[in-house]
Design a protein around this motif. Sequence first.
Motif, PDB file in Angstrom:
ATOM      1  N   MET A   1       0.847  -1.160   0.000  1.00 43.35           N
ATOM      2  CA  MET A   1       0.000   0.000   0.000  1.00 43.35           C
ATOM      3  C   MET A   1       0.905   1.239   0.000  1.00 43.35           C
ATOM      4  O   MET A   1       1.746   1.404   0.864  1.00 43.35           O
ATOM      5  N   GLU A   2       0.736   2.083  -0.966  1.00 47.23           N
ATOM      6  CA  GLU A   2       1.486   3.344  -1.043  1.00 47.23           C
ATOM      7  C   GLU A   2       0.712   4.402  -0.254  1.00 47.23           C
ATOM      8  O   GLU A   2      -0.466   4.609  -0.485  1.00 47.23           O
ATOM      9  N   LEU A   3       1.385   5.040   0.665  1.00 50.55           N
ATOM     10  CA  LEU A   3       0.719   5.994   1.549  1.00 50.55           C
ATOM     11  C   LEU A   3       0.650   7.382   0.933  1.00 50.55           C
ATOM     12  O   LEU A   3       1.612   7.853   0.332  1.00 50.55           O
ATOM     13  N   ARG A   4      -0.508   8.013   1.093  1.00 49.66           N
ATOM     14  CA  ARG A   4      -0.693   9.397   0.654  1.00 49.66           C
ATOM     15  C   ARG A   4      -0.438  10.327   1.834  1.00 49.66           C
ATOM     16  O   ARG A   4      -0.243   9.897   2.962  1.00 49.66           O
ATOM     17  N   GLY A   5      -0.458  11.612   1.591  1.00 48.09           N
ATOM     18  CA  GLY A   5      -0.135  12.613   2.598  1.00 48.09           C
ATOM     19  C   GLY A   5      -1.021  12.564   3.829  1.00 48.09           C
ATOM     20  O   GLY A   5      -0.542  12.636   4.960  1.00 48.09           O
ATOM     21  N   LYS A   6      -2.327  12.466   3.642  1.00 47.05           N
ATOM     22  CA  LYS A   6      -3.247  12.433   4.780  1.00 47.05           C
ATOM     23  C   LYS A   6      -3.072  11.157   5.595  1.00 47.05           C
ATOM     24  O   LYS A   6      -3.213  11.172   6.819  1.00 47.05           O
TER      25      LYS A   6
ATOM     26  N   LYS B   1      -0.222   9.489   5.929  1.00 41.31           N
ATOM     27  CA  LYS B   1       1.019   9.671   6.685  1.00 41.31           C
ATOM     28  C   LYS B   1       0.793  10.593   7.881  1.00 41.31           C
ATOM     29  O   LYS B   1       1.330  10.361   8.962  1.00 41.31           O
ATOM     30  N   ARG B   2       0.000  11.614   7.682  1.00 41.23           N
ATOM     31  CA  ARG B   2      -0.300  12.545   8.771  1.00 41.23           C
ATOM     32  C   ARG B   2      -1.024  11.821   9.911  1.00 41.23           C
ATOM     33  O   ARG B   2      -0.725  12.035  11.090  1.00 41.23           O
ATOM     34  N   TYR B   3      -1.971  10.963   9.569  1.00 40.16           N
ATOM     35  CA  TYR B   3      -2.676  10.188  10.587  1.00 40.16           C
ATOM     36  C   TYR B   3      -1.707   9.287  11.357  1.00 40.16           C
ATOM     37  O   TYR B   3      -1.761   9.203  12.594  1.00 40.16           O
ATOM     38  N   LEU B   4      -0.817   8.597  10.644  1.00 39.04           N
ATOM     39  CA  LEU B   4       0.131   7.696  11.297  1.00 39.04           C
ATOM     40  C   LEU B   4       1.118   8.456  12.173  1.00 39.04           C
ATOM     41  O   LEU B   4       1.473   7.999  13.264  1.00 39.04           O
ATOM     42  N   ARG B   5       1.565   9.618  11.719  1.00 40.66           N
ATOM     43  CA  ARG B   5       2.473  10.430  12.537  1.00 40.66           C
ATOM     44  C   ARG B   5       1.790  10.866  13.825  1.00 40.66           C
ATOM     45  O   ARG B   5       2.388  10.848  14.901  1.00 40.66           O
ATOM     46  N   ALA B   6       0.515  11.254  13.721  1.00 38.15           N
ATOM     47  CA  ALA B   6      -0.232  11.672  14.913  1.00 38.15           C
ATOM     48  C   ALA B   6      -0.448  10.490  15.857  1.00 38.15           C
ATOM     49  O   ALA B   6      -0.355  10.644  17.078  1.00 38.15           O
ATOM     50  N   ALA B   7      -0.717   9.321  15.309  1.00 33.71           N
ATOM     51  CA  ALA B   7      -0.950   8.140  16.140  1.00 33.71           C
ATOM     52  C   ALA B   7       0.316   7.707  16.868  1.00 33.71           C
ATOM     53  O   ALA B   7       0.255   7.169  17.975  1.00 33.71           O
ATOM     54  N   ALA B   8       1.469   7.955  16.277  1.00 33.57           N
ATOM     55  CA  ALA B   8       2.740   7.515  16.853  1.00 33.57           C
ATOM     56  C   ALA B   8       3.424   8.593  17.675  1.00 33.57           C
ATOM     57  O   ALA B   8       4.533   8.392  18.163  1.00 33.57           O
TER      58      ALA B   8
ATOM     59  N   LEU C   1       9.931   6.224  11.835  1.00 32.79           N
ATOM     60  CA  LEU C   1       8.594   5.712  12.089  1.00 32.79           C
ATOM     61  C   LEU C   1       8.266   4.717  10.987  1.00 32.79           C
ATOM     62  O   LEU C   1       8.279   5.075   9.809  1.00 32.79           O
ATOM     63  N   LEU C   2       7.995   3.462  11.373  1.00 34.76           N
ATOM     64  CA  LEU C   2       7.756   2.387  10.406  1.00 34.76           C
ATOM     65  C   LEU C   2       6.308   1.942  10.438  1.00 34.76           C
ATOM     66  O   LEU C   2       5.687   1.872  11.500  1.00 34.76           O
ATOM     67  N   PHE C   3       5.791   1.594   9.255  1.00 40.53           N
ATOM     68  CA  PHE C   3       4.416   1.111   9.120  1.00 40.53           C
ATOM     69  C   PHE C   3       4.391  -0.035   8.128  1.00 40.53           C
ATOM     70  O   PHE C   3       5.070  -0.010   7.096  1.00 40.53           O
ATOM     71  N   GLY C   4       3.587  -1.034   8.430  1.00 40.00           N
ATOM     72  CA  GLY C   4       3.345  -2.146   7.519  1.00 40.00           C
ATOM     73  C   GLY C   4       2.049  -2.823   7.907  1.00 40.00           C
ATOM     74  O   GLY C   4       1.657  -2.823   9.079  1.00 40.00           O
ATOM     75  N   GLN C   5       1.388  -3.413   6.938  1.00 42.29           N
ATOM     76  CA  GLN C   5       0.118  -4.072   7.214  1.00 42.29           C
ATOM     77  C   GLN C   5       0.370  -5.445   7.820  1.00 42.29           C
ATOM     78  O   GLN C   5       1.202  -6.208   7.337  1.00 42.29           O
TER      79      GLN C   5
ATOM     80  N   LYS D   1      -6.634  -9.906  12.616  1.00 42.34           N
ATOM     81  CA  LYS D   1      -6.925  -9.592  14.010  1.00 42.34           C
ATOM     82  C   LYS D   1      -6.094  -8.405  14.506  1.00 42.34           C
ATOM     83  O   LYS D   1      -6.539  -7.650  15.369  1.00 42.34           O
ATOM     84  N   TYR D   2      -4.902  -8.223  13.948  1.00 41.09           N
ATOM     85  CA  TYR D   2      -3.998  -7.166  14.390  1.00 41.09           C
ATOM     86  C   TYR D   2      -4.022  -5.927  13.499  1.00 41.09           C
ATOM     87  O   TYR D   2      -3.207  -5.040  13.658  1.00 41.09           O
ATOM     88  N   ARG D   3      -4.929  -5.849  12.577  1.00 38.05           N
ATOM     89  CA  ARG D   3      -4.984  -4.717  11.644  1.00 38.05           C
ATOM     90  C   ARG D   3      -5.821  -3.576  12.221  1.00 38.05           C
ATOM     91  O   ARG D   3      -6.983  -3.412  11.892  1.00 38.05           O
ATOM     92  N   ASP D   4      -5.213  -2.782  13.053  1.00 36.65           N
ATOM     93  CA  ASP D   4      -5.909  -1.626  13.600  1.00 36.65           C
ATOM     94  C   ASP D   4      -5.633  -0.392  12.759  1.00 36.65           C
ATOM     95  O   ASP D   4      -6.545   0.271  12.277  1.00 36.65           O
ATOM     96  N   TYR D   5      -4.367  -0.085  12.585  1.00 40.31           N
ATOM     97  CA  TYR D   5      -3.987   1.123  11.855  1.00 40.31           C
ATOM     98  C   TYR D   5      -4.263   0.985  10.355  1.00 40.31           C
ATOM     99  O   TYR D   5      -4.715   1.935   9.728  1.00 40.31           O
ATOM    100  N   SER D   6      -4.015  -0.183   9.785  1.00 43.35           N
ATOM    101  CA  SER D   6      -4.168  -0.317   8.331  1.00 43.35           C
ATOM    102  C   SER D   6      -5.627  -0.203   7.893  1.00 43.35           C
ATOM    103  O   SER D   6      -5.900   0.302   6.807  1.00 43.35           O
ATOM    104  N   VAL D   7      -6.557  -0.617   8.725  1.00 44.70           N
ATOM    105  CA  VAL D   7      -7.986  -0.477   8.391  1.00 44.70           C
ATOM    106  C   VAL D   7      -8.351   0.994   8.359  1.00 44.70           C
ATOM    107  O   VAL D   7      -9.033   1.468   7.446  1.00 44.70           O
ATOM    108  N   THR D   8      -7.881   1.745   9.352  1.00 39.97           N
ATOM    109  CA  THR D   8      -8.175   3.176   9.404  1.00 39.97           C
ATOM    110  C   THR D   8      -7.493   3.918   8.267  1.00 39.97           C
ATOM    111  O   THR D   8      -8.088   4.803   7.653  1.00 39.97           O
ATOM    112  N   VAL D   9      -6.247   3.554   7.978  1.00 38.20           N
ATOM    113  CA  VAL D   9      -5.492   4.214   6.893  1.00 38.20           C
ATOM    114  C   VAL D   9      -6.161   3.959   5.548  1.00 38.20           C
ATOM    115  O   VAL D   9      -6.218   4.853   4.705  1.00 38.20           O
TER     116      VAL D   9
END
Length: 103
Positions: free
Chosen positions: A1-6, A8-15, A83-87, A92-100
């Motif tokens: 999944m290629e991340l867009r600006g919004k 990335k902003r969500y993930l930065r805020a979450a972390a 800051l690292l992200f991966g699906q 069961k463990y997909r919390d951030y990727s569902v929201t992203v």
Amino acid sequence: MELRGKQKRYLRAAAHDMRPLFSVGKQGLTPNWVEQLGSAIDKRELFKVNILNNSDVTVSEVKAYIEAHSNIQVVQTIGHTLLLFGQAQNPKYRDYSVTVAKI
């Protein structure tokens, strides 16, 4: 999944209040270390990595190595912290990727 600006902003805020989970020290970058990152991504999806002062590698080298040897994306680099992200493989463990995916 290629991340867009919004996304990335969500993930930065979450972390924002997270502490680094892994460190890169004198041992440097090894395939075993990347495997450990992959297993941690399967449980958490989002975490930070710190590069210690005694490390022989730079932030850009760590970023390139992680992205070349795994499907983990580097969302942000601040100083010696990445800051690292991966699906997660297990749904069961997909919390951030569902929201992203919804953003």
